[in-house]
Scaffold this motif. Sequence first.
Motif, PDB file in Angstrom:
ATOM      1  N   ILE A  75       0.822  -1.183  -0.122  1.00 39.31           N
ATOM      2  CA  ILE A  75      -0.067  -0.177   0.206  1.00 39.31           C
ATOM      3  C   ILE A  75       0.847   1.198  -0.018  1.00 39.31           C
ATOM      4  O   ILE A  75       0.533   2.157  -0.735  1.00 39.31           O
ATOM      5  N   ALA A  76       1.972   1.211   0.853  1.00 39.91           N
ATOM      6  CA  ALA A  76       2.826   2.288   0.883  1.00 39.91           C
ATOM      7  C   ALA A  76       3.489   2.403  -0.460  1.00 39.91           C
ATOM      8  O   ALA A  76       3.606   3.619  -0.969  1.00 39.91           O
ATOM      9  N   ILE A  78       2.273   1.747  -3.359  1.00 43.17           N
ATOM     10  CA  ILE A  78       1.494   2.091  -4.361  1.00 43.17           C
ATOM     11  C   ILE A  78       1.119   3.608  -4.144  1.00 43.17           C
ATOM     12  O   ILE A  78       1.060   4.550  -5.107  1.00 43.17           O
ATOM     13  N   GLY A  79       0.996   3.909  -2.894  1.00 43.14           N
ATOM     14  CA  GLY A  79       0.804   5.411  -2.594  1.00 43.14           C
ATOM     15  C   GLY A  79       1.966   6.446  -3.071  1.00 43.14           C
ATOM     16  O   GLY A  79       1.573   7.469  -3.520  1.00 43.14           O
ATOM     17  N   PHE A  80       3.402   6.010  -2.858  1.00 46.23           N
ATOM     18  CA  PHE A  80       4.446   6.609  -3.235  1.00 46.23           C
ATOM     19  C   PHE A  80       4.515   6.736  -4.754  1.00 46.23           C
ATOM     20  O   PHE A  80       4.808   7.943  -5.518  1.00 46.23           O
ATOM     21  N   LEU A  82       1.778   6.526  -6.925  1.00 44.38           N
ATOM     22  CA  LEU A  82       0.912   7.636  -7.307  1.00 44.38           C
ATOM     23  C   LEU A  82       1.243   8.876  -7.109  1.00 44.38           C
ATOM     24  O   LEU A  82       1.081   9.824  -7.974  1.00 44.38           O
ATOM     25  N   MET A  83       1.937   9.357  -6.139  1.00 45.59           N
ATOM     26  CA  MET A  83       2.493  10.706  -5.779  1.00 45.59           C
ATOM     27  C   MET A  83       3.480  10.956  -6.843  1.00 45.59           C
ATOM     28  O   MET A  83       3.394  12.011  -7.412  1.00 45.59           O
TER      29      MET A  83
END
Length: 96
Positions: A75-76, A78-80, A82-83
């Motif tokens: 999840i982390a 994927i979040g990075f 996306l950013m």
Amino acid sequence: MSFDWNLLSVSFITVFLSELGDKSQIAAIALGGSSSSPKAVFLGTAGALVLASFLGVLLGEGTAQILPAQIVKGIAAIGFALMAIRLLWPDDAIQD
């Protein structure tokens, strides 16, 4: 129970490098340059970073209690990602 010095050093280096040139550092520079009390600016910004880190660790620990570590890391990541994609995307393409 021994203290994990390796984890301490990795955490310090990771957060230190990620905060260089960050918005919070630029705000601290602006506040420190315009203030008559740079010590108060240091204590305020350092306290805010400690509190934000503390909340992040608590959130990470709580999440790790519910989800497996591999999913939390995914999840982390994927979040990075996306950013990063958002930072590379032109601003005019988003405003439509």
